[in-house]
Scaffold this active site. Structure first.
Site, PDB file in Angstrom:
ATOM      1  N   ARG A  72      49.573  40.913  25.916  1.00  0.00           N
ATOM      2  CA  ARG A  72      48.228  41.789  26.351  1.00  0.00           C
ATOM      3  C   ARG A  72      47.021  41.583  25.628  1.00  0.00           C
ATOM      4  O   ARG A  72      47.268  41.513  24.495  1.00  0.00           O
ATOM      5  CB  ARG A  72      48.423  43.208  26.944  1.00  0.00           C
ATOM      6  CG  ARG A  72      49.587  43.520  28.002  1.00  0.00           C
ATOM      7  CD  ARG A  72      48.722  43.164  29.134  1.00  0.00           C
ATOM      8  NE  ARG A  72      49.421  43.484  30.435  1.00  0.00           N
ATOM      9  CZ  ARG A  72      50.397  42.580  31.115  1.00  0.00           C
ATOM     10  NH1 ARG A  72      50.454  41.463  30.521  1.00  0.00           N
ATOM     11  NH2 ARG A  72      51.199  42.808  32.012  1.00  0.00           N
ATOM     12  N   GLU A  82      39.969  41.391  30.428  1.00  0.00           N
ATOM     13  CA  GLU A  82      39.993  40.139  31.783  1.00  0.00           C
ATOM     14  C   GLU A  82      39.268  40.880  33.035  1.00  0.00           C
ATOM     15  O   GLU A  82      39.386  41.920  33.542  1.00  0.00           O
ATOM     16  CB  GLU A  82      41.648  40.137  31.967  1.00  0.00           C
ATOM     17  CG  GLU A  82      42.360  39.342  30.903  1.00  0.00           C
ATOM     18  CD  GLU A  82      43.657  39.179  31.092  1.00  0.00           C
ATOM     19  OE1 GLU A  82      44.069  39.205  32.338  1.00  0.00           O
ATOM     20  OE2 GLU A  82      44.575  38.902  30.400  1.00  0.00           O
ATOM     21  N   HIS A 117      45.422  33.576  32.438  1.00  0.00           N
ATOM     22  CA  HIS A 117      46.680  34.459  32.286  1.00  0.00           C
ATOM     23  C   HIS A 117      47.544  33.955  33.483  1.00  0.00           C
ATOM     24  O   HIS A 117      47.776  34.593  34.738  1.00  0.00           O
ATOM     25  CB  HIS A 117      46.136  36.023  32.977  1.00  0.00           C
ATOM     26  CG  HIS A 117      47.325  36.966  32.642  1.00  0.00           C
ATOM     27  ND1 HIS A 117      47.047  38.099  32.125  1.00  0.00           N
ATOM     28  CD2 HIS A 117      48.624  37.037  32.335  1.00  0.00           C
ATOM     29  CE1 HIS A 117      47.993  39.024  32.064  1.00  0.00           C
ATOM     30  NE2 HIS A 117      49.008  38.179  32.156  1.00  0.00           N
TER      31      HIS A 117
END
Ligand code: GLV
Length: 329
Positions: free
Chosen positions: A254, A283, A301
Site C-alpha cells: 500500500r 491514490e 495499481h
C-alpha cells in the site's frame, strides 16, 4: 421462487455484463445491481445508493472506504461486504463484526498475477527499461555503447522481502530463477511447515532478518506487507536512507507503507538506483516529484490485473455474499 430465496447484491462498480449474466445464471434468486460507472463511489454517494437499494450484500473495491462512519450508517438489510481485493485496510472489520456484517476479500486468487507484476517492476527498475524505451521513442538512441544505460545485475544479488505472505512467497519463489538470495522480514519467522512451500520445490527457504538488517543487506527490496499500525510509514526518511544507495525499491503493498515525500527527497538526493511503484499514498493522485524522476517506474495499481485473475476476483466477491446468505438460511 420463494421471496426468502431472493438475494440482492449491490456492486459499487460496473462489472462486465458477461460476468453478471454468468453469476445470475448460476444463482437463481440473485439480483445483482451494478453502478453504471467505473469510478470510486464517495462515502455519501455509496450510502445514498445502498440506502436506496437496501441490498443484502455490497461488493466494493479497495478505492471505496467502509470505515466505522460508513458502517454505522448502512441500512439493516446489509449483512455482508465483499471487496474485490486482498487488502481490507479500507474496511473497519471490527465495526462490521459488531453490526453482524460479514467481511470477505479475495486472497489466493491474485497471488501469482501480483507476483508476476512485482517482477516486471523489479526488472524494469533494475534494468532501466522505461529509460531505454523513452530513449528509443524519442529518437535519442545513438547506437550501442559499452556504458549505455547500465543497470543492476540481479544474478547473485540479494532480494529482501518485507511481508512473506502468499504474494511475498510467490515473489521469493521466482527469485531462484534469477539466481538471487532471498531474505525476509515478517511479524514472525516462518514455521517449519511454512518452509515446505520452498523445500518441496528444492529451494532454500528465505532467511529471516530484522527490517534494519534487510535494508542494510538487500540489493532489491520488495514490499508486500498488509497496511496496519506497524507498517504505516514503515519506510520513513531514516529507513529509506538506511537502504543501500544503489538499491532498487519496489512497492506492491500500500502506498502509505512508504513516506512518499521522503521517497521523493531521497530519490532527488541520488539515493536508490530505481524504484518501482504500483501503489501511492493518495491514490489516484501521484506525487508530482515521482513523475519527474526517470528512475521511478510508475504503474496505476494493476498488480492483479490479468483478465483471468480479475474475472475470478469479481466472481468470488459476489459468490462469497451468496454463500453467506445461504449459510444464514
Ligand atoms: C490490491 O492491492 C489488493 O489488495 O487486491
Amino acid at each position: 421462487m420463494n421471496q426468502k430465496d431472493k438475494i440482492k447484491i449491490f456492486a459499487t462498480r460496473k462489472l462486465p455484463d458477461a460476468l453478471c449474466k454468468e453469476l445470475q445464471d448460476c444463482h437463481s434468486g440473485l439480483e445483482l445491481i451494478c453502478t453504471e460507472t467505473d469510478t470510486p463511489l464517495g462515502k455519501d454517494e455509496l450510502l445514498k445508493r445502498v440506502e436506496a437499494e437496501e441490498p443484502y450484500g455490497i461488493v466494493i473495491t479497495l478505492a471505496e472506504k467502509c470505515k466505522s462512519d460508513v458502517v454505522s450508517r448502512l441500512p439493516e438489510s446489509v449483512k455482508a461486504i465483499s471487496t474485490i481485493a486482498v487488502g481490507t485496510d479500507n474496511i473497519d472489520s471490527k465495526a462490521c463484526k459488531e453490526r453482524g456484517i460479514g467481511v470477505y476479500n479475495t486472497p489466493d486468487l491474485l497471488t501469482e498475477a501480483t507476483a508476476d507484476l512485482t517482477w516486471a517492476l523489479i526488472l524494469a527498475a533494475s534494468r532501466r527499461v522505461i529509460e531505454g524505451h523513452k530513449m528509443c521513442v524519442n529518437n535519442r538512441f545513438a547506437g550501442w555503447s559499452p556504458t549505455l544505460l547500465m543497470g543492476k545485475e540481479l544474478n547473485g544479488a540479494t532480494l529482501g522481502i518485507v511481508g512473506l505472505g502468499r504474494i511475498g512467497k510467490a515473489v521469493a519463489r521466482r527469485a531462484s530463477g534469477f539466481g538471487m538470495k532471498v531474505i525476509y522480514n515478517n511479524r514472525k519467522p516462518m514455521e517449519i511447515s511454512e518452509e515446505a512451500y520452498f523445500t518441496d520445490l528444492n529451494l532454500n527457504p528465505p532467511e529471516y532478518v530484522t527490517v534494519d538488517d534487510l535494508c542494510r543487506l538487500s540489493d532489491v527490496i520488495s514490499l508486500h506487507c498488509p497496511l496496519n499500525k506497524e507498517s504505516l510509514k514503515l519506510f520513513d526518511e531514516a529507513r529509506l536512507l538506511s537502504c543501500k544507495k544503489d538499491a532498487v525499491l519496489v512497492n506492491m503493498a500500500r502506498g502509505t507503507v512508504i513516506d512518499e515525500n521522503a521517497l521523493v527527497k531521497t530519490l532527488k538526493s541520488g539515493h536508490f538506483m530505481g524504484v518501482g511503484l504500483d501503489v501511492y499514498e493518495n491514490e489516484p493522485e501521484i506525487h508530482k516529484g515521482l513523475m519527474e524522476i526517470d528512475r521511478a517506474v510508475l504503474l496505476p495499481h494493476i498488480g492483479s490485473a490479468t483478465t483471468a485473475t480479475r474475472w475470478k476476483m469479481m466472481s468470488s466477491a459476489v459468490n462469497a455474499i451468496v454463500e453467506h446468505f445461504r449459510d444464514m438460511d
